[in-house]
Design a protein around this motif. Structure first.
Motif, short mmCIF file in Angstrom:
data_model
loop_
_atom_site.label_atom_id
_atom_site.label_comp_id
_atom_site.label_asym_id
_atom_site.label_seq_id
_atom_site.Cartn_x
_atom_site.Cartn_y
_atom_site.Cartn_z
N UNK A 1 80.18 21.33 -2.65
CA UNK A 1 80.52 20.42 -3.83
C UNK A 1 80.62 18.98 -3.25
N UNK A 2 80.93 18.62 -1.99
CA UNK A 2 80.98 17.28 -1.77
C UNK A 2 79.81 16.68 -1.27
N UNK A 3 78.66 17.55 -1.14
CA UNK A 3 77.32 16.89 -0.17
C UNK A 3 77.03 15.69 -0.89
N UNK A 4 77.04 15.71 -2.40
CA UNK A 4 76.32 14.61 -2.91
C UNK A 4 76.99 13.18 -2.70
N UNK A 5 78.52 13.48 -2.57
CA UNK A 5 79.42 12.32 -2.44
C UNK A 5 78.97 11.89 -0.84
N UNK A 6 79.08 12.93 0.03
CA UNK A 6 78.73 12.62 1.25
C UNK A 6 77.38 11.90 1.71
N UNK B 1 76.02 9.74 -0.85
CA UNK B 1 76.47 8.48 -1.09
C UNK B 1 77.03 7.65 0.00
N UNK B 2 77.94 8.29 0.79
CA UNK B 2 78.72 7.67 1.69
C UNK B 2 77.77 7.26 2.71
N UNK B 3 76.68 8.12 3.18
CA UNK B 3 75.70 7.59 4.18
C UNK B 3 74.89 6.46 3.64
N UNK B 4 74.51 6.39 2.43
CA UNK B 4 73.84 5.38 1.95
C UNK B 4 74.75 4.00 1.91
N UNK B 5 75.72 4.28 1.73
CA UNK B 5 76.82 3.12 2.08
C UNK B 5 76.84 2.60 3.70
N UNK C 1 90.22 16.94 0.99
CA UNK C 1 90.58 15.62 1.18
C UNK C 1 89.34 14.91 0.63
N UNK C 2 89.67 13.73 0.01
CA UNK C 2 88.90 12.94 -0.76
C UNK C 2 87.76 12.09 0.30
N UNK C 3 86.67 12.01 0.06
CA UNK C 3 85.76 11.12 0.86
C UNK C 3 85.76 9.46 0.21
N UNK C 4 85.90 8.67 1.20
CA UNK C 4 85.95 7.46 0.89
C UNK C 4 84.71 6.80 -0.03
N UNK C 5 84.95 5.97 -1.03
CA UNK C 5 83.61 5.50 -1.47
C UNK C 5 82.75 4.34 -0.83
N UNK C 6 83.74 3.60 0.06
CA UNK C 6 83.47 2.51 0.80
C UNK C 6 83.70 2.89 2.27
N UNK C 7 83.33 1.89 3.34
CA UNK C 7 83.59 2.20 4.81
C UNK C 7 84.40 0.90 5.34
N UNK D 1 72.12 15.99 5.83
CA UNK D 1 72.43 15.14 4.70
C UNK D 1 72.05 13.88 4.57
N UNK D 2 71.80 13.19 5.98
CA UNK D 2 71.19 11.91 6.31
C UNK D 2 69.91 11.85 5.86
N UNK D 3 69.01 12.80 6.17
CA UNK D 3 67.85 12.79 5.76
C UNK D 3 67.51 12.94 4.40
N UNK D 4 68.42 13.69 3.70
CA UNK D 4 68.44 13.84 2.05
C UNK D 4 68.81 12.43 1.50
N UNK D 5 69.74 12.14 2.06
CA UNK D 5 70.31 10.69 1.31
C UNK D 5 69.42 9.52 1.22
#
Length: 245
Positions: free
Chosen positions: A63-68, A70-74, A40-46, A91-95
């Motif tokens: 494979x989706x961790x980088x997109x995740x 990005x979502x945390x940065x959003x 299931x695709x992660x959204x680009x925006x919230x 992932x939040x720390x890495x973001x």
């Protein structure tokens, strides 16, 4: 805010929102779960979401961790209240520029105590948490360096970054609060870390189950406070400046 829609990112089918989901929904949130592990695709925006919850996991597919991230940065830019658990915390720390590495003290498994840091006394979610709350640990990586400007909220002697806040609306927990007996039984039965440590699986499960009422006593109200923030029934009153950019 009348719309309390909250996006939940499930990174692993064995770590769903479980008890945390019960606590958030009983506090009035509407949860919508996205499962990137199932394609299931992660959204680009919230847009349309008032909150974000990111759960744990341990699948070999990342494979989706980088997109995740990005979502945390959003979420940070849009000041969306966020709660990140275990892998989610990493992932939040890495973001936001932190570091994650294999835990120097080895895997942390089972019922543990963590200790609040001084800054937690002024935190809108942690202020009412006991000084040494019960938690469930199940991880072999850890956040070794917090993002610049993050606030440490809880620690333990061998794992110094047990909980932190980034900005004034993003919380990260290295430990688990969502588990019930069935979830823990599955983890313990299948975990290579448990096997490698030679732990007695039945005894470990019994110790975990014994502390679940104490975990719920602390972290159910914590979840309700997060839900209040998401739903606009309370504000994040901290002395930190707002995130920019």
């Amino acid at each position: 805010m009348s719309d309390a829609r909250t996006l939940v990112v499930e990174n692993d089918p064995t770590d769903d929102v479980r008890l945390l989901g019960d606590w958030l929904t009983e506090a009035g949130l509407t949860l919508e779960v996205v499962r990137p592990h199932a394609g299931e695709p992660l959204p680009d925006e919230l847009s349309g979401y008032a909150g974000l919850v990111v759960l744990g996991g341990g699948l070999p597919d990342t494979s989706w961790y980088e997109r995740e991230q990005s979502l945390l940065r959003v979420a940070g830019r849009q000041r969306v209240p966020t709660l990140a658990v275990c892998l989610g915390a990493q992932l939040l720390a890495l973001a936001f520029g932190g570091y994650v590495e294999p835990a120097a003290a080895g895997p942390e498994i089972g019922p543990k105590l963590v200790a609040k840091r001084d800054a937690a006394g002024l935190d809108p979610l942690f202020a009412d948490v006991p000084l040494m709350p019960d938690v469930i640990a199940f991880h072999h990586d850890e956040v070794t360096e917090l993002p610049e400007g993050a606030t440490l909220l809880a620690a333990s002697p061998s794992y110094p970054h047990q909980a932190f806040r980034y900005g004034d609306r993003m919380w990260a927990l290295q430990f688990h609060i969502e588990c019930d007996r069935d979830m823990l039984a599955g983890w313990i039965a299948d975990s290579p870390d448990v096997a490698a440590a030679g732990l007695d699986r039945e005894a470990l499960l019994a110790r975990c189950v014994q502390v679940l009422p104490d975990v719920a006593e602390t972290w159910r109200p914590f979840a309700h406070r997060f839900a209040d923030l998401v739903a606009g029934r309370s504000s994040a009153r901290t002395s930190l400046p707002l995130l920019e950019g």
